[in-house]
Design a protein around this motif. Structure first.
Motif, PDB file in Angstrom:
ATOM      1  N   CYS A  34       0.833  -1.213   0.000  1.00 56.92           N
ATOM      2  CA  CYS A  34       0.000   0.000   0.000  1.00 56.92           C
ATOM      3  C   CYS A  34       0.861   1.253   0.000  1.00 56.92           C
ATOM      4  N   CYS A  37       1.654   4.026  -2.577  1.00 60.19           N
ATOM      5  CA  CYS A  37       0.689   5.107  -2.843  1.00 60.19           C
ATOM      6  C   CYS A  37       0.187   5.818  -1.590  1.00 60.19           C
ATOM      7  N   HIS A  38       0.304   5.190  -0.425  1.00 66.13           N
ATOM      8  CA  HIS A  38      -0.270   5.754   0.802  1.00 66.13           C
ATOM      9  C   HIS A  38       0.781   5.914   1.899  1.00 66.13           C
ATOM     10  N   TYR A  74     -10.280  13.177  -4.616  1.00 63.96           N
ATOM     11  CA  TYR A  74     -10.857  11.849  -4.812  1.00 63.96           C
ATOM     12  C   TYR A  74     -11.542  11.751  -6.167  1.00 63.96           C
ATOM     13  N   GLY A  75     -11.707  10.517  -6.619  1.00 65.81           N
ATOM     14  CA  GLY A  75     -12.486  10.259  -7.830  1.00 65.81           C
ATOM     15  C   GLY A  75     -13.970  10.471  -7.551  1.00 65.81           C
ATOM     16  N   TRP A  88     -15.841   4.637   7.487  1.00 65.26           N
ATOM     17  CA  TRP A  88     -15.102   3.369   7.281  1.00 65.26           C
ATOM     18  C   TRP A  88     -15.169   2.487   8.523  1.00 65.26           C
ATOM     19  N   MET A 117      -8.242   4.049  -7.276  1.00 73.75           N
ATOM     20  CA  MET A 117      -7.323   3.049  -6.729  1.00 73.75           C
ATOM     21  C   MET A 117      -7.448   1.775  -7.556  1.00 73.75           C
TER      22      MET A 117
HETATM   23  C1  HEC Z   1      -1.351   2.236  -7.032  1.00 68.73           C
HETATM   24  C2  HEC Z   1      -1.660   3.105  -5.929  1.00 68.73           C
HETATM   25  C3  HEC Z   1      -2.418   2.538  -4.743  1.00 68.73           C
HETATM   26  C4  HEC Z   1      -2.129   1.403  -4.009  1.00 68.73           C
HETATM   27  C5  HEC Z   1      -1.015   0.398  -4.225  1.00 68.73           C
HETATM   28  C6  HEC Z   1      -3.106   1.375  -2.937  1.00 68.73           C
HETATM   29  N1  HEC Z   1      -3.958   2.438  -3.024  1.00 68.73           N
HETATM   30 FE1  HEC Z   1      -5.479   2.892  -1.753  1.00 68.73          FE
HETATM   31  N2  HEC Z   1      -5.980   4.503  -2.863  1.00 68.73           N
HETATM   32  C7  HEC Z   1      -5.301   4.929  -3.992  1.00 68.73           C
HETATM   33  C8  HEC Z   1      -6.011   6.066  -4.586  1.00 68.73           C
HETATM   34  C9  HEC Z   1      -5.598   6.834  -5.833  1.00 68.73           C
HETATM   35  C10 HEC Z   1      -7.143   6.296  -3.759  1.00 68.73           C
HETATM   36  C11 HEC Z   1      -8.265   7.297  -3.990  1.00 68.73           C
HETATM   37  C12 HEC Z   1      -9.393   6.529  -4.669  1.00 68.73           C
HETATM   38  C13 HEC Z   1     -10.481   7.348  -5.316  1.00 68.73           C
HETATM   39  O1  HEC Z   1     -10.529   8.567  -5.132  1.00 68.73           O
HETATM   40  O2  HEC Z   1     -11.303   6.713  -6.025  1.00 68.73           O
HETATM   41  C14 HEC Z   1      -7.080   5.306  -2.689  1.00 68.73           C
HETATM   42  C15 HEC Z   1      -8.002   5.235  -1.658  1.00 68.73           C
HETATM   43  C16 HEC Z   1      -7.918   4.373  -0.579  1.00 68.73           C
HETATM   44  C17 HEC Z   1      -8.801   4.374   0.551  1.00 68.73           C
HETATM   45  C18 HEC Z   1      -9.956   5.334   0.796  1.00 68.73           C
HETATM   46  C19 HEC Z   1      -9.460   6.449   1.727  1.00 68.73           C
HETATM   47  C20 HEC Z   1     -10.455   7.521   2.105  1.00 68.73           C
HETATM   48  O3  HEC Z   1      -9.973   8.602   2.462  1.00 68.73           O
HETATM   49  O4  HEC Z   1     -11.677   7.309   2.082  1.00 68.73           O
HETATM   50  C21 HEC Z   1      -8.379   3.357   1.384  1.00 68.73           C
HETATM   51  C22 HEC Z   1      -8.995   2.952   2.695  1.00 68.73           C
HETATM   52  C23 HEC Z   1      -7.243   2.734   0.746  1.00 68.73           C
HETATM   53  N3  HEC Z   1      -6.976   3.367  -0.438  1.00 68.73           N
HETATM   54  C24 HEC Z   1      -6.534   1.678   1.293  1.00 68.73           C
HETATM   55  C25 HEC Z   1      -5.476   1.019   0.642  1.00 68.73           C
HETATM   56  C26 HEC Z   1      -4.811  -0.134   1.185  1.00 68.73           C
HETATM   57  C27 HEC Z   1      -5.107  -0.762   2.523  1.00 68.73           C
HETATM   58  C28 HEC Z   1      -3.881  -0.516   0.258  1.00 68.73           C
HETATM   59  C29 HEC Z   1      -2.941  -1.709   0.309  1.00 68.73           C
HETATM   60  C30 HEC Z   1      -3.593  -2.992   0.465  1.00 68.73           C
HETATM   61  C31 HEC Z   1      -3.957   0.425  -0.843  1.00 68.73           C
HETATM   62  N4  HEC Z   1      -4.947   1.332  -0.576  1.00 68.73           N
HETATM   63  C32 HEC Z   1      -3.157   0.387  -1.967  1.00 68.73           C
HETATM   64  C33 HEC Z   1      -4.141   4.378  -4.516  1.00 68.73           C
HETATM   65  C34 HEC Z   1      -3.576   3.189  -4.097  1.00 68.73           C
END
Ligand code: HEC
Length: 138
Positions: A34, A37-38, A74-75, A88, A117
């Motif tokens: 994760c 990206c996070h 956000y999207g 959440w 994502m």
């Molecule tokens: C390739 C990049 C990428 C990876 C790897 C990734 N994410 Fe994300 N994540 C994003 C993006 C971009 C968004 C925003 C999504 C949207 O706006 O639709 C997001 C959104 C989220 C959110 C929503 C947050 C909110 O503020 O509501 C969560 C929870 C989340 N990710 C958890 C995870 C977890 C846990 C992992 C690993 C298992 C992970 N992500 C891996 C890119 C990534």
């Protein structure tokens, strides 16, 4: 549907047995996927996990309103779910990270909204949530 059921079962288990140290350790390791990206950065600015900025900061995500991190663009799909006032929970997080676009579709009904994502997490979802919960200090 099957995935939701499995996640709900995990959540029920999580409620009865507090996350143990092994789960948290596993989740921390799995979070390496994760962090491309996070980041996890506390409210006081402490870097708990240094990570990318493609996705929002995940500090305190359990119990936080969906799509509510300031300054993150956000999207449309996730934003629309956030506008319903949803918060959440561990089980929603587990299902979401398994297939974010499918989760958005399920929440909004038939929609063309895609998740920004693209990552689909197929294992250790429960452990990742346990880790995310464990780093929150208050
Ligand atoms: C390739 C990049 C990428 C990876 C790897 C990734 N994410 Fe994300 N994540 C994003 C993006 C971009 C968004 C925003 C999504 C949207 O706006 O639709 C997001 C959104 C989220 C959110 C929503 C947050 C909110 O503020 O509501 C969560 C929870 C989340 N990710 C958890 C995870 C977890 C846990 C992992 C690993 C298992 C992970 N992500 C891996 C890119 C990534």
């Amino acid at each position: 549907m099957k995935i939701s059921l499995i996640a709900a079962t995990f959540a029920a288990l999580a409620l009865t047995t507090a996350a143990n140290a092994d789960d948290i350790k596993d989740g921390k390791k799995e979070f390496n996927k994760c962090k491309a990206c996070h980041a996890i950065k506390s409210d006081t600015g402490e870097d708990i996990v240094k990570g990318g900025k493609v996705g929002p900061n995940l500090y305190g995500i359990v119990g936080k309103a969906v799509a509510s991190t300031e300054d993150f663009k956000y999207g449309d799909g996730l934003k629309a779910v956030g506008e319903t006032g949803m918060v959440w929970t561990p089980e929603e997080l587990e299902v979401y990270m398994t297939d974010p676009t499918a989760w958005i579709d399920e929440k909004l009904g038939d929609t063309k909204a895609k998740s920004l994502m693209t990552h689909k997490q197929k294992k250790k979802q429960e452990e990742i949530v346990a880790f995310l919960e464990s780093v929150v200090t208050e």
